[in-house]
Design a protein around this motif. Structure first.
Motif, PDB file in Angstrom:
ATOM      1  N   ASP A  12      -4.573  -0.626  12.591  1.00  0.00           N
ATOM      2  CA  ASP A  12      -4.919  -1.008  11.980  1.00  0.00           C
ATOM      3  C   ASP A  12      -5.260  -1.332  10.926  1.00  0.00           C
ATOM      4  OD1 ASP A  12      -6.848   0.783  14.133  1.00  0.00           O
ATOM      5  OD2 ASP A  12      -7.083   2.723  12.498  1.00  0.00           O
ATOM      6  N   LEU A  13      -4.209  -1.086   9.798  1.00  0.00           N
ATOM      7  CA  LEU A  13      -4.562  -2.189   8.870  1.00  0.00           C
ATOM      8  C   LEU A  13      -3.718  -3.204   9.133  1.00  0.00           C
ATOM      9  CD1 LEU A  13      -2.799   0.946   6.167  1.00  0.00           C
ATOM     10  CD2 LEU A  13      -5.133  -0.478   6.219  1.00  0.00           C
ATOM     11  N   MET A  73       0.774  -1.113   0.386  1.00  0.00           N
ATOM     12  CA  MET A  73      -0.270  -0.200  -0.223  1.00  0.00           C
ATOM     13  C   MET A  73       0.780   1.610   0.209  1.00  0.00           C
ATOM     14  SD  MET A  73      -2.816  -1.512   2.774  1.00  0.00           S
ATOM     15  CE  MET A  73      -4.379  -0.169   2.501  1.00  0.00           C
ATOM     16  N   TYR A  74       0.596   2.346  -0.858  1.00  0.00           N
ATOM     17  CA  TYR A  74       1.624   3.393  -0.893  1.00  0.00           C
ATOM     18  C   TYR A  74       0.583   4.807  -0.265  1.00  0.00           C
ATOM     19  CZ  TYR A  74       3.516   7.827  -2.858  1.00  0.00           C
ATOM     20  OH  TYR A  74       3.654   8.583  -3.042  1.00  0.00           O
ATOM     21  N   GLY A  75       1.190   5.256   0.084  1.00  0.00           N
ATOM     22  CA  GLY A  75      -0.360   6.879   0.788  1.00  0.00           C
ATOM     23  C   GLY A  75       0.948   7.764   1.590  1.00  0.00           C
ATOM     24  N   PRO A  76       0.365   8.428   2.377  1.00  0.00           N
ATOM     25  CA  PRO A  76       0.132   9.034   3.496  1.00  0.00           C
ATOM     26  C   PRO A  76      -0.683   7.735   4.927  1.00  0.00           C
ATOM     27  CG  PRO A  76      -1.343  10.037   2.466  1.00  0.00           C
ATOM     28  CD  PRO A  76      -0.712   9.245   1.507  1.00  0.00           C
ATOM     29  N   PHE A  77      -0.257   7.955   5.530  1.00  0.00           N
ATOM     30  CA  PHE A  77      -1.127   6.956   6.629  1.00  0.00           C
ATOM     31  C   PHE A  77      -0.669   7.334   7.534  1.00  0.00           C
ATOM     32  CE2 PHE A  77       0.758   3.868   3.655  1.00  0.00           C
ATOM     33  CZ  PHE A  77      -0.951   3.340   3.179  1.00  0.00           C
ATOM     34  N   ILE A  98       5.753   2.867   1.813  1.00  0.00           N
ATOM     35  CA  ILE A  98       4.907   1.995   1.477  1.00  0.00           C
ATOM     36  C   ILE A  98       4.838   1.014   2.155  1.00  0.00           C
ATOM     37  CG2 ILE A  98       5.408  -0.195  -0.151  1.00  0.00           C
ATOM     38  CD1 ILE A  98       6.724   2.200  -1.959  1.00  0.00           C
ATOM     39  N   LEU A  99       4.033   0.370   2.432  1.00  0.00           N
ATOM     40  CA  LEU A  99       3.561  -0.717   3.519  1.00  0.00           C
ATOM     41  C   LEU A  99       3.469  -2.246   2.707  1.00  0.00           C
ATOM     42  CD1 LEU A  99       1.136   0.720   5.651  1.00  0.00           C
ATOM     43  CD2 LEU A  99       3.264   0.582   6.090  1.00  0.00           C
ATOM     44  N   ILE A 100       4.257  -2.916   2.954  1.00  0.00           N
ATOM     45  CA  ILE A 100       4.384  -4.197   2.320  1.00  0.00           C
ATOM     46  C   ILE A 100       4.007  -5.606   3.310  1.00  0.00           C
ATOM     47  CG2 ILE A 100       5.921  -6.203   1.060  1.00  0.00           C
ATOM     48  CD1 ILE A 100       8.295  -3.396   0.417  1.00  0.00           C
ATOM     49  N   PHE A 101       2.979  -6.146   2.748  1.00  0.00           N
ATOM     50  CA  PHE A 101       2.287  -6.644   3.498  1.00  0.00           C
ATOM     51  C   PHE A 101       2.012  -8.538   3.127  1.00  0.00           C
ATOM     52  CE2 PHE A 101       0.135  -3.174   4.874  1.00  0.00           C
ATOM     53  CZ  PHE A 101      -0.699  -3.274   6.336  1.00  0.00           C
ATOM     54  N   GLY A 102       2.817  -9.174   4.071  1.00  0.00           N
ATOM     55  CA  GLY A 102       2.914 -10.829   3.445  1.00  0.00           C
ATOM     56  C   GLY A 102       1.818 -11.616   4.019  1.00  0.00           C
ATOM     57  N   ARG A 103       2.197 -13.463   3.644  1.00  0.00           N
ATOM     58  CA  ARG A 103       1.142 -13.912   4.816  1.00  0.00           C
ATOM     59  C   ARG A 103       2.842 -14.163   6.025  1.00  0.00           C
ATOM     60  NH1 ARG A 103      -2.979 -15.197   2.941  1.00  0.00           N
ATOM     61  NH2 ARG A 103      -3.268 -15.152   0.413  1.00  0.00           N
ATOM     62  N   SER A 104       1.679 -14.306   6.670  1.00  0.00           N
ATOM     63  CA  SER A 104       2.413 -14.100   8.715  1.00  0.00           C
ATOM     64  C   SER A 104       2.817 -15.743   8.595  1.00  0.00           C
ATOM     65  CB  SER A 104       1.709 -14.235   9.313  1.00  0.00           C
ATOM     66  OG  SER A 104       0.216 -13.887   9.055  1.00  0.00           O
ATOM     67  N   ALA A 153       1.085 -10.015   7.084  1.00  0.00           N
ATOM     68  CA  ALA A 153       1.485  -9.092   8.474  1.00  0.00           C
ATOM     69  C   ALA A 153       2.474  -8.137   7.850  1.00  0.00           C
ATOM     70  CB  ALA A 153       2.376 -10.288   9.245  1.00  0.00           C
ATOM     71  N   LEU A 154       2.626  -6.945   8.106  1.00  0.00           N
ATOM     72  CA  LEU A 154       3.601  -5.977   7.703  1.00  0.00           C
ATOM     73  C   LEU A 154       4.819  -6.758   7.975  1.00  0.00           C
ATOM     74  CD1 LEU A 154       3.533  -3.213   6.945  1.00  0.00           C
ATOM     75  CD2 LEU A 154       3.732  -2.071   9.283  1.00  0.00           C
ATOM     76  N   LYS A 155       5.229  -6.574   6.724  1.00  0.00           N
ATOM     77  CA  LYS A 155       6.731  -7.562   6.277  1.00  0.00           C
ATOM     78  C   LYS A 155       7.930  -5.994   6.181  1.00  0.00           C
ATOM     79  CE  LYS A 155       5.656 -11.391   6.187  1.00  0.00           C
ATOM     80  NZ  LYS A 155       5.903 -12.514   7.667  1.00  0.00           N
ATOM     81  N   ARG A 156       7.325  -4.664   5.645  1.00  0.00           N
ATOM     82  CA  ARG A 156       7.938  -3.550   6.105  1.00  0.00           C
ATOM     83  C   ARG A 156       7.643  -2.198   5.463  1.00  0.00           C
ATOM     84  NH1 ARG A 156      12.960  -3.429   0.974  1.00  0.00           N
ATOM     85  NH2 ARG A 156      14.494  -1.896   2.375  1.00  0.00           N
ATOM     86  N   GLN A 157       8.200  -1.599   5.821  1.00  0.00           N
ATOM     87  CA  GLN A 157       7.449   0.183   5.573  1.00  0.00           C
ATOM     88  C   GLN A 157       8.556   0.790   5.696  1.00  0.00           C
ATOM     89  OE1 GLN A 157       5.262   1.634   9.469  1.00  0.00           O
ATOM     90  NE2 GLN A 157       6.385   3.444   9.067  1.00  0.00           N
ATOM     91  N   LEU A 158       8.335   1.450   4.349  1.00  0.00           N
ATOM     92  CA  LEU A 158       9.950   1.530   3.824  1.00  0.00           C
ATOM     93  C   LEU A 158       8.703   3.734   3.824  1.00  0.00           C
ATOM     94  CD1 LEU A 158       9.947   0.026   0.282  1.00  0.00           C
ATOM     95  CD2 LEU A 158      11.268   0.371   2.493  1.00  0.00           C
TER      96      LEU A 158
END
Length: 68
Positions: A38-39, A1-5, A62-68, A49-54
């Protein structure tokens, strides 16, 4: 996901807070900055799960989610 959070319920910059106020003024409940926590909670219900936050320019993430 991309954007302001938001992160932990807080805006990362004053400009993101102003942007959130501006889009919420349209009175559409689904609009507005989402909080990273919340995401994480919602995606976790689907085995992600959140794997990486850039950090990116202009206070975006950029929030990178992947299988936990």
């Amino acid at each position: 996901m991309y954007g302001p959070f938001k992160v932990d319920g807080k805006y990362t910059t004053p400009s993101n807070e102003a942007f959130d106020r501006e889009i919420r003024a349209a009175a559409v409940p689904e609009w507005g900055l989402k909080d990273v926590r919340d995401l994480e909670r919602e995606t976790g219900k689907h085995g992600l799960a959140l794997k990486r936050q850039l950090d990116l320019p202009a206070s975006n993430l950029i929030l990178i989610f992947g299988r936990s």
